[in-house]
Design a protein around this motif. Structure first.
Motif, mmCIF file in Angstrom:
data_model
loop_
_atom_site.group_PDB
_atom_site.id
_atom_site.type_symbol
_atom_site.label_atom_id
_atom_site.label_comp_id
_atom_site.label_asym_id
_atom_site.label_seq_id
_atom_site.Cartn_x
_atom_site.Cartn_y
_atom_site.Cartn_z
ATOM 1 N N THR A 126 1.068 -1.230 -0.047
ATOM 2 C CA THR A 126 0.108 -0.015 -0.063
ATOM 3 C C THR A 126 0.924 1.176 -0.040
ATOM 4 O OG1 THR A 126 -1.592 -1.207 1.336
ATOM 5 C CG2 THR A 126 -1.849 1.069 1.250
ATOM 6 N N VAL A 127 1.879 1.166 0.759
ATOM 7 C CA VAL A 127 2.916 2.374 0.946
ATOM 8 C C VAL A 127 3.425 2.707 -0.582
ATOM 9 C CG1 VAL A 127 5.148 3.220 1.992
ATOM 10 C CG2 VAL A 127 3.072 2.388 3.221
ATOM 11 N N ALA A 128 3.913 1.700 -1.150
ATOM 12 C CA ALA A 128 4.605 1.685 -2.475
ATOM 13 C C ALA A 128 3.564 2.465 -3.453
ATOM 14 C CB ALA A 128 5.086 0.277 -2.890
ATOM 15 N N ILE A 129 2.287 1.955 -3.537
ATOM 16 C CA ILE A 129 1.239 2.738 -4.169
ATOM 17 C C ILE A 129 1.293 4.097 -4.126
ATOM 18 C CG2 ILE A 129 -1.119 2.728 -4.946
ATOM 19 C CD1 ILE A 129 -0.985 -0.404 -4.849
ATOM 20 N N LYS A 130 1.193 4.256 -2.861
ATOM 21 C CA LYS A 130 0.836 5.698 -2.377
ATOM 22 C C LYS A 130 2.173 6.608 -2.655
ATOM 23 C CE LYS A 130 -1.539 8.092 1.066
ATOM 24 N NZ LYS A 130 -2.128 7.846 2.556
ATOM 25 N N ARG A 131 3.145 6.076 -2.363
ATOM 26 C CA ARG A 131 4.576 7.038 -2.883
ATOM 27 C C ARG A 131 4.678 7.357 -4.181
ATOM 28 N NH1 ARG A 131 8.547 3.372 0.470
ATOM 29 N NH2 ARG A 131 8.521 4.111 2.284
ATOM 30 N N GLU A 132 4.026 6.236 -5.192
ATOM 31 C CA GLU A 132 4.213 6.710 -6.498
ATOM 32 C C GLU A 132 3.261 7.672 -6.834
ATOM 33 O OE1 GLU A 132 5.657 5.749 -9.364
ATOM 34 O OE2 GLU A 132 7.283 5.311 -8.186
ATOM 35 N N ALA A 133 1.854 7.422 -6.314
ATOM 36 C CA ALA A 133 0.973 8.344 -6.742
ATOM 37 C C ALA A 133 1.237 9.586 -6.117
ATOM 38 C CB ALA A 133 -0.431 7.713 -5.941
ATOM 39 N N LEU A 134 1.854 9.897 -4.900
ATOM 40 C CA LEU A 134 2.238 11.393 -4.515
ATOM 41 C C LEU A 134 3.397 11.908 -5.467
ATOM 42 C CD1 LEU A 134 2.252 10.574 -0.858
ATOM 43 C CD2 LEU A 134 1.109 12.390 -1.864
ATOM 44 N N ARG A 135 4.289 10.984 -5.995
ATOM 45 C CA ARG A 135 5.305 11.478 -7.001
ATOM 46 C C ARG A 135 4.684 11.972 -8.044
ATOM 47 N NH1 ARG A 135 8.930 6.911 -6.693
ATOM 48 N NH2 ARG A 135 9.324 7.295 -4.534
ATOM 49 N N GLN A 136 3.646 11.280 -8.469
ATOM 50 C CA GLN A 136 2.971 11.580 -9.778
ATOM 51 C C GLN A 136 2.578 12.907 -9.846
ATOM 52 O OE1 GLN A 136 -0.405 9.266 -10.981
ATOM 53 N NE2 GLN A 136 -1.055 11.163 -11.988
ATOM 54 N N LEU A 137 1.845 13.274 -8.428
ATOM 55 C CA LEU A 137 1.083 14.558 -8.213
ATOM 56 C C LEU A 137 1.995 15.668 -7.855
ATOM 57 C CD1 LEU A 137 -1.759 13.003 -6.118
ATOM 58 C CD2 LEU A 137 -1.894 13.811 -8.706
ATOM 59 N N ARG A 138 3.417 15.277 -7.929
ATOM 60 C CA ARG A 138 4.521 16.262 -7.541
ATOM 61 C C ARG A 138 4.156 16.849 -6.081
ATOM 62 N NH1 ARG A 138 7.125 16.311 -12.148
ATOM 63 N NH2 ARG A 138 5.929 16.493 -14.102
ATOM 64 N N ALA A 139 3.862 16.123 -5.198
ATOM 65 C CA ALA A 139 3.338 16.308 -3.890
ATOM 66 C C ALA A 139 4.720 16.811 -3.163
ATOM 67 C CB ALA A 139 2.533 15.337 -3.301
ATOM 68 N N ASP A 140 4.519 17.796 -2.199
ATOM 69 C CA ASP A 140 5.863 18.225 -1.639
ATOM 70 C C ASP A 140 5.663 17.011 -0.228
ATOM 71 O OD1 ASP A 140 7.575 19.089 0.297
ATOM 72 O OD2 ASP A 140 6.615 21.134 0.595
ATOM 73 N N THR A 141 6.445 16.178 -0.238
ATOM 74 C CA THR A 141 6.501 15.329 0.899
ATOM 75 C C THR A 141 7.466 15.440 1.786
ATOM 76 O OG1 THR A 141 7.566 13.786 -0.724
ATOM 77 C CG2 THR A 141 5.297 13.450 -0.468
ATOM 78 N N SER A 142 8.120 16.633 2.060
ATOM 79 C CA SER A 142 9.303 16.987 3.062
ATOM 80 C C SER A 142 8.898 16.563 4.130
ATOM 81 C CB SER A 142 9.924 18.288 2.505
ATOM 82 O OG SER A 142 8.966 19.157 2.889
#
Ligand code: SAM
Length: 288
Positions: A126-142
């Motif tokens: 689940t974490v792997a999918i969400k990481r990819e999704a956040l990357r695609q959305l160019r989310a600031d994950t700092s």
């Protein structure tokens, strides 16, 4: 339905609920980006949600399975966001969200509270999918850390404490939405006890199933749903009557502070059966 998990159902409901609602647009975007990565089941759900006939089909399916379920998700998410924002306004500097699935609460909390550090825990896939999704959305994950942990087998607190960004000395709000019921009751209590002991001035926002005719279930749940959850590997493992929630929490060091009222005349829960409550660490609470 075989390739569909409960986290995917919540995500599909979030996509649908987000149509035309600016304030939910980002949550819906994240849920969509996650579903796109959830294989045929996720893409199938999106096709249904995106088409008028598909949405009609979903409504029929909901009526045949658990009437009001999508409304219940929206009901609980509104309240959780409100309580979490209030905890942050009251000084929480960290948020620990367990079993977050494809939910966007952590991301949106990090945006609304510029100093907040957010930690999410869920299974590795689940974490792997969400990481990819956040990357695609160019989310600031700092300030948003996604950690892998099987809450049933792993020492989730160790994973959290080992993270260099985590500081157990900071006031922390914990959210366990729609997840404790999938763990054995004793395991859920062990996890909450560890959180109460490890964190400073923690607040807990969590949900737990009610017992209905002696079984953990939603009131309006149709009988076949239980078998489907079993086959999915996501059975509800335990439940708790309203009067027993305080005692269940006290065993693991928490004091019940508020319970969302399912019968709220202004905003009733469309599908009751899952309690939503707020608790504080018993040690940190003033004497009653
Ligand atoms: C019904 S979904 C709820 C997702 C999210 N909290 C929400 O309400 O939108 C249940 C979530 O709990 C997670 N979960 C269930 N059992 C777990 C376990 N043993 N370890 C880690 N995560 C678990 C699932 O992966 C899933 O993301």
């Amino acid at each position: 339905m075989s390739g569909v998990s409960t986290a995917m159902l919540v995500a599909a409901a979030t996509v649908q609920h987000g149509y035309g609602r600016v304030e939910l647009a980002q949550q819906a975007q994240l849920a969509r980006a996650c579903l796109e990565r959830c294989g045929a089941g996720g893409r199938g759900l999106l096709r249904l949600v995106d088409h008028v006939l598909g949405r009609a089909g979903l409504s029929v399916l909901e009526a045949l399975a658990l009437p009001g379920l999508r409304g219940h998700y929206a009901w609980r998410k509104r309240r959780i966001a409100h309580w979490a924002d209030r905890a942050c306004a009251n000084g929480a500097a960290q948020a620990v969200l367990i079993g977050t699935g494809y939910d966007g609460l952590g991301w949106s909390l990090a945006q609304r509270h510029p100093a907040l550090r957010v930690f999410e825990l869920d299974r590795a896939d689940t974490v792997a999918i969400k990481r990819e999704a956040l990357r695609q959305l160019r989310a600031d994950t700092s300030r948003l850390r996604l950690l892998e942990a099987d809450l049933e087998r792993d020492d989730a607190l160790s994973a959290l404490v080992a993270d260099p960004g985590f500081d157990s000395g900071l006031p922390t709000v914990c959210v366990a939405e729609g997840v404790l019921m999938y763990l054995p009751s004793a395991r859920a209590q062990q996890l909450l006890r560890a959180m109460a002991q490890c964190l400073t001035h923690p607040t807990l926002i969590a949900t737990a199933m009610d017992l209905w005719h002696g079984r953990p279930r939603f009131r309006r749940e149709r009988p076949w749903v239980r078998g489907w959850l079993q086959r999915r590997g996501e059975p509800f493992r335990w439940g708790c009557e309203r009067e027993a929630i305080g005692a269940w929490l006290a065993v693991c060091g928490w004091s019940l502070r508020a319970l969302a009222e399912p019968g709220d005349p202004d905003d009733p829960d469309p599908s009751p059966g899952e309690w939503l409550f707020l608790a504080e660490c018993a040690a940190a609470s003033p004497p009653r």
